[in-house]
Write a protein that holds these residues in place. Structure first.
Motif, PDB file in Angstrom:
ATOM      1  N   ILE A   1       0.850  -1.194   0.000  1.00  0.00           N
ATOM      2  CA  ILE A   1       0.000   0.000   0.000  1.00  0.00           C
ATOM      3  C   ILE A   1       0.881   1.238   0.000  1.00  0.00           C
ATOM      4  O   ILE A   1       1.657   1.471   0.932  1.00  0.00           O
ATOM      5  N   VAL A   2       0.792   1.995  -1.078  1.00  0.00           N
ATOM      6  CA  VAL A   2       1.572   3.238  -1.191  1.00  0.00           C
ATOM      7  C   VAL A   2       0.603   4.323  -1.644  1.00  0.00           C
ATOM      8  O   VAL A   2       0.045   4.252  -2.744  1.00  0.00           O
ATOM      9  N   SER A   3       0.385   5.299  -0.781  1.00  0.00           N
ATOM     10  CA  SER A   3      -0.579   6.355  -1.112  1.00  0.00           C
ATOM     11  C   SER A   3      -0.028   7.250  -2.222  1.00  0.00           C
ATOM     12  O   SER A   3       1.180   7.286  -2.459  1.00  0.00           O
ATOM     13  N   LYS A   4      -0.914   7.967  -2.884  1.00  0.00           N
ATOM     14  CA  LYS A   4      -0.482   8.884  -3.958  1.00  0.00           C
ATOM     15  C   LYS A   4       0.524   9.888  -3.434  1.00  0.00           C
ATOM     16  O   LYS A   4       1.526  10.204  -4.088  1.00  0.00           O
ATOM     17  N   GLN A   5       0.232  10.387  -2.252  1.00  0.00           N
ATOM     18  CA  GLN A   5       1.126  11.337  -1.581  1.00  0.00           C
ATOM     19  C   GLN A   5       2.521  10.731  -1.427  1.00  0.00           C
ATOM     20  O   GLN A   5       3.530  11.336  -1.792  1.00  0.00           O
ATOM     21  N   LYS A   6       2.562   9.494  -0.923  1.00  0.00           N
ATOM     22  CA  LYS A   6       3.845   8.850  -0.677  1.00  0.00           C
ATOM     23  C   LYS A   6       4.574   8.561  -1.997  1.00  0.00           C
ATOM     24  O   LYS A   6       5.799   8.683  -2.076  1.00  0.00           O
ATOM     25  N   LYS A   7       3.818   8.181  -3.024  1.00  0.00           N
ATOM     26  CA  LYS A   7       4.439   7.922  -4.326  1.00  0.00           C
ATOM     27  C   LYS A   7       5.193   9.139  -4.821  1.00  0.00           C
ATOM     28  O   LYS A   7       6.294   9.030  -5.350  1.00  0.00           O
ATOM     29  N   ARG A   8       4.558  10.308  -4.656  1.00  0.00           N
ATOM     30  CA  ARG A   8       5.206  11.533  -5.121  1.00  0.00           C
ATOM     31  C   ARG A   8       6.531  11.762  -4.405  1.00  0.00           C
ATOM     32  O   ARG A   8       7.450  12.359  -4.950  1.00  0.00           O
ATOM     33  N   GLU A   9       6.614  11.272  -3.175  1.00  0.00           N
ATOM     34  CA  GLU A   9       7.826  11.512  -2.382  1.00  0.00           C
ATOM     35  C   GLU A   9       8.973  10.569  -2.732  1.00  0.00           C
ATOM     36  O   GLU A   9      10.113  10.806  -2.356  1.00  0.00           O
ATOM     37  N   ILE A  10       8.669   9.453  -3.439  1.00  0.00           N
ATOM     38  CA  ILE A  10       9.722   8.498  -3.794  1.00  0.00           C
ATOM     39  C   ILE A  10      10.442   8.988  -5.050  1.00  0.00           C
ATOM     40  O   ILE A  10       9.814   9.163  -6.089  1.00  0.00           O
ATOM     41  N   PRO A  11      11.747   9.239  -4.955  1.00  0.00           N
ATOM     42  CA  PRO A  11      12.464   9.718  -6.147  1.00  0.00           C
ATOM     43  C   PRO A  11      12.583   8.599  -7.177  1.00  0.00           C
ATOM     44  O   PRO A  11      12.707   7.432  -6.825  1.00  0.00           O
ATOM     45  N   VAL A  12      12.508   8.948  -8.477  1.00  0.00           N
ATOM     46  CA  VAL A  12      12.621   7.925  -9.513  1.00  0.00           C
ATOM     47  C   VAL A  12      14.014   7.904 -10.145  1.00  0.00           C
ATOM     48  O   VAL A  12      14.245   7.221 -11.126  1.00  0.00           O
ATOM     49  N   ASP A  13      14.939   8.687  -9.581  1.00  0.00           N
ATOM     50  CA  ASP A  13      16.310   8.540 -10.080  1.00  0.00           C
ATOM     51  C   ASP A  13      17.009   7.503  -9.209  1.00  0.00           C
ATOM     52  O   ASP A  13      16.575   7.209  -8.097  1.00  0.00           O
ATOM     53  N   GLY A  14      18.051   6.937  -9.713  1.00  0.00           N
ATOM     54  CA  GLY A  14      18.760   5.899  -8.977  1.00  0.00           C
ATOM     55  C   GLY A  14      18.086   4.553  -9.157  1.00  0.00           C
ATOM     56  O   GLY A  14      17.027   4.457  -9.763  1.00  0.00           O
TER      57      GLY A  14
END
Lengths: 158, 158
Positions: free
Chosen positions: A50-63
């Motif tokens: 379970i990953v909320s939309k809010q939390k998804k935005r906080e996960i960086p997609v680089d690396g």
């Protein structure tokens, strides 16, 4: 141990109600060679899906994609493969091929039949709004795959 | 430039005779964004596909697979996909999924039909005895795939 158990997952969905969710927990427990999760409830095991939309935005997609995220993706599709096997008797293979940007292919196949073919983007942010959504998505994929094996039984056995 | 061209490949097989070998060279040249291979003959481009048994034994299988070897594997199967497309009109995808031990899956698929499904071991030592063998193996895979698309045309278009 009791401390770990007392952590309440935010979702109140009953894992026992979904054969698919149960199958994911079996995949995770099968990989748990050191018994870390032995005392955990199924709900707790599934909580990272379970990953909320809010939390998804906080996960960086680089690396690189987090190895734990990759093993969650693997467990999800292996669970799908296990459910398909239960219904059809066909043993299937799971291939998850992600590049460093979190983009790639997820393939589940039996014989020469591709039961699941999905592209994935932003694998870093893999997750669902709720356990219901996990179960829904998994059961949909399994149903579509079982339908394919019925339409093309020969191809799945090649 | 003329020096490079004068290096004679050990095999005397005529690349022009094989549509499959030609397709590999097209794959390699398509990736050659800096024009490094522009002045090379097709024979020279394909030479690294020839690895003698003796030389295979000398390549260690510990450590990561050489990126050049991986791109050779990719070019081989993309060439197969291109040849299949030419004969059937089906656009196919190539997925090469190797782990660090040089073990993995090579999959070529169109729609829900797996045209080529191969496991690979010791990818470090990927290579053939001669250009004839490269052409033979490629043409066999293409023929089998084309045959599959004829038997199950619907599945390839799903």
């Amino acid at each position: 141990m009791s401390d770990t158990n007392s952590v309440k997952p935010s979702s109140t969905f009953d894992v026992e109600k979904s054969a698919f969710l149960k199958a994911i927990t079996q995949q995770i427990r099968a990989q748990d060679i050191y018994g870390v999760y032995r005392s955990w409830t199924d709900e707790l095991l599934l909580k990272p899906y379970i990953v909320s939309k809010q939390k998804k935005r906080e996960i960086p997609v680089d690396g690189d994609v987090d190895p734990m995220t990759i093993s969650r993706i693997n467990a999800f599709y292996r669970a799908a493969a296990a459910c398909i096997e239960k219904e059809t008797g066909l043993l299937s293979q799971v291939v998850v091929d992600l590049n460093h940007e979190g983009f790639g292919w997820i393939l589940v196949f039996a014989g020469h039949l591709l039961l699941i073919r999905k592209t994935i983007r932003d694998a870093h942010r893999y997750g669902f709004e709720s356990l219901e959504k996990v179960a829904e998505e998994g059961e949909k994929l399994v149903a579509q795959a079982v339908d394919l094996t019925k339409r093309f039984p020969e191809v799945g056995k090649l």
